[in-house]
Design an enzyme around this catalytic site. Structure first.
Site, mmCIF file in Angstrom:
data_model
loop_
_atom_site.group_PDB
_atom_site.id
_atom_site.type_symbol
_atom_site.label_atom_id
_atom_site.label_comp_id
_atom_site.label_asym_id
_atom_site.label_seq_id
_atom_site.Cartn_x
_atom_site.Cartn_y
_atom_site.Cartn_z
ATOM 1 N N HIS A 96 2.266 3.270 -1.830
ATOM 2 C CA HIS A 96 3.246 3.067 -2.966
ATOM 3 C C HIS A 96 2.867 4.189 -3.642
ATOM 4 O O HIS A 96 2.123 4.095 -4.562
ATOM 5 C CB HIS A 96 2.988 1.207 -3.488
ATOM 6 C CG HIS A 96 3.871 0.995 -4.565
ATOM 7 N ND1 HIS A 96 4.406 1.606 -5.478
ATOM 8 C CD2 HIS A 96 5.342 0.545 -4.501
ATOM 9 C CE1 HIS A 96 5.368 1.326 -6.100
ATOM 10 N NE2 HIS A 96 6.098 0.685 -5.907
ATOM 11 N N ASP B 153 -4.947 -2.613 -5.033
ATOM 12 C CA ASP B 153 -3.707 -2.524 -4.968
ATOM 13 C C ASP B 153 -3.163 -3.962 -4.306
ATOM 14 O O ASP B 153 -2.643 -4.123 -2.611
ATOM 15 C CB ASP B 153 -2.640 -1.166 -5.197
ATOM 16 C CG ASP B 153 -1.339 -1.638 -4.910
ATOM 17 O OD1 ASP B 153 -0.733 -2.918 -5.104
ATOM 18 O OD2 ASP B 153 -0.394 -0.512 -4.999
ATOM 19 N N GLN C 286 0.827 -6.663 -2.449
ATOM 20 C CA GLN C 286 2.225 -7.224 -1.342
ATOM 21 C C GLN C 286 1.372 -8.288 -0.838
ATOM 22 O O GLN C 286 1.482 -8.613 0.115
ATOM 23 C CB GLN C 286 2.515 -6.185 -0.483
ATOM 24 C CG GLN C 286 3.397 -5.221 -1.488
ATOM 25 C CD GLN C 286 4.293 -6.518 -1.119
ATOM 26 O OE1 GLN C 286 4.922 -7.837 -1.407
ATOM 27 N NE2 GLN C 286 5.475 -5.541 -2.211
ATOM 28 N N LYS D 294 6.097 -10.607 -8.220
ATOM 29 C CA LYS D 294 6.147 -10.476 -6.659
ATOM 30 C C LYS D 294 5.328 -11.812 -6.790
ATOM 31 O O LYS D 294 5.517 -11.400 -5.199
ATOM 32 C CB LYS D 294 5.625 -9.121 -5.937
ATOM 33 C CG LYS D 294 6.232 -8.244 -6.114
ATOM 34 C CD LYS D 294 5.774 -6.819 -5.795
ATOM 35 C CE LYS D 294 6.937 -5.345 -6.236
ATOM 36 N NZ LYS D 294 6.072 -4.179 -6.041
ATOM 37 N N CYS E 163 9.373 3.623 -2.487
ATOM 38 C CA CYS E 163 8.527 4.268 -2.955
ATOM 39 C C CYS E 163 6.585 4.677 -2.814
ATOM 40 O O CYS E 163 5.634 4.692 -2.468
ATOM 41 C CB CYS E 163 8.364 2.639 -4.196
ATOM 42 S SG CYS E 163 9.096 3.027 -4.965
#
Ligand code: PLP
Length: 411
Positions: free
Chosen positions: A128, A205, A208, A231, A369
């Site tokens: 991202h 990261d 997700q 999220k 992104c």
């Protein structure tokens, strides 16, 4: 009604989400944009309203009752986040604005002091923008190199290439756990082991990953892990940076001001202990409490059951879409989570999104992104349906019907 492998009562679960029960353009809403942000269950909305209605007060300051109640709930939010990631202690949980903010904290406070001319930072092709730009700008400033792990056509990292990139000049690996475009689940344990064998720390990261699977930072052995509250069915403006205590202890504060200090004179300031050293100013109290309610909600359903249910739904969706002529799936790794990206011969992704919206189906279209990833696949953009445990196979069927409508309109 338990009609699926995981035994989730999805009809019951959908009742928890008021936003899902509405018509859009005369059609029932089919919300398939969960990778952009998730909807909020009533318990999260109630937690926010209750805090502002009954307990609103600043934390860690007042001796009065409201401040004590707010502080208790705020501190509990940290413990919930610690349990959610299975971190070793609450001190390792830093509240930030979200994933982007957490990555910037690591870039400025960990990487900046440790990075010199000619050093390397390793990221991957599927990052991202939030996990590209902070490293890119820092490398440019320091005369360091940003190295990018390539991927194959299915959207999997080339681990051999990654291994070759690591040298004594490597200062950090910053990598996504799950791709927001491809859905690929990266082998973080393996990536961490390879890096640690060479003494290189790894930042993950997790934006997700945490909505879809149980994550254990001690098992992964990663050094930093970041995610966003919005999220995981919580509020916007709040997120978590996990860091190993010994690393966080050694890092200078990222931003300066109240709350992050022990004592101040005009000549000298002594910084507060972890985690407060990294949390200057009044924190997002409501956000922490709301995110805590979201974590409770996920735990009550169970991340393992969510994982199983969503996996089944994803396989169904991938199968349905791959059967439509003129649809090409982007991201076909065997280990994949909750994201279906696709392009169509007959229509630009933006037009796909517009037609789907007239059918009540909400997907994201664009570069997500991740422009360098779009370049890797030779497409300007994709349409992306991203799934949650509140989505159903009936909704996938509605997506397929809406895609058929796109074909009708454009051919
Ligand atoms: C959403 C997302 C981000 C950015 O999260 P913010 O909440 O916008 O800060 C970073 N990385 C991935 C993989 C994401 O999906």
């Amino acid at each position: 009604m338990t009609t699926n492998v995981s035994g989730l009562d999805v009809a019951r679960i959908r009742e928890d989400f008021p936003v899902l029960h509405q018509m859009v353009n005369g059609k029932p809403l089919v919300y398939l944009d969960n990778a952009a942000t998730t909807q909020k269950p009533q318990v999260v909305i109630d937690a926010l309203v209750n805090y502002y209605t009954l307990d609103n007060s600043n934390v860690h300051r007042g001796v009065h009752t409201l401040s004590q109640r707010a502080t208790e709930d705020f501190d509990m939010g940290r413990s919930k986040a610690r349990q959610f990631l299975n971190a070793a202690s609450d001190q390792e949980i830093i509240f930030v604005k979200g994933t982007t903010d957490g990555i910037n904290l690591v870039a400025q406070s960990y990487a900046r002091p440790n990075l010199g001319e000619g050093d390397d930072i390793i990221i991957s092709t599927m990052e991202h923008h939030s996990n590209i730009i902070p490293w890119q700008v820092l490398c440019q400033e320091k005369g360091a190199h940003l190295l990018v792990i390539p991927i194959n056509d299915a959207g999997e990292l080339l681990i051999d290439e990654y291994e070759k990139m690591l040298t004594p000049r490597t200062k950090l690996v910053a990598i996504t756990h799950v791709s927001n475009v491809l859905g690929t689940v990266n082998p973080i344990d393996q990536i961490v082991e390879i890096a640690h064998n060479r003494g290189v720390p790894v930042m993950v990261d997790g934006a997700q990953a945490v909505p879809h699977m149980a994550v254990d930072v001690q098992k992964l052995d990663c050094d930093f892990y970041v995610f966003s509250g919005h999220k995981i069915y919580g509020p916007t403006g709040i997120g978590v940076l996990y860091g190993k205590a010994e690393l966080l202890e050694a890092m200078p504060p990222y931003q300066l001001g109240s709350e992050m200090i022990k004592s101040v004179t005009f000549e000298h300031t002594i910084y507060n202990d972890l985690p407060f050293k990294f949390e200057p100013g009044t924190p997002h109290i409501a956000g922490v409490i709301g995110m805590g309610a979201a974590i409770d909600y996920l735990n009550a359903i169970g991340l393992d059951r969510i994982d199983a249910y969503e996996h089944d739904l994803l396989e169904y969706g991938m199968e349905c879409l791959s059967g439509i002529g003129g649809v090409q799936l982007i991201g076909t790794a065997p280990r994949k989570s909750s994201v279906i990206s696709f392009v169509m011969d007959c229509a630009h992704p933006h037009d796909i999104g517009t037609i789907l919206d007239t059918e009540g189906v909400a997907v994201r279209t664009g570069h997500h992104c991740a422009q360098p990833l779009m370049q890797r696949f030779g497409v300007p953009a994709t349409a992306r349906a991203s799934l949650s445990f509140y989505n159903t196979k009936d909704e996938i069927d509605l997506l397929v019907k809406a895609i058929d409508r796109v074909i009708e309109v454009f051919s």
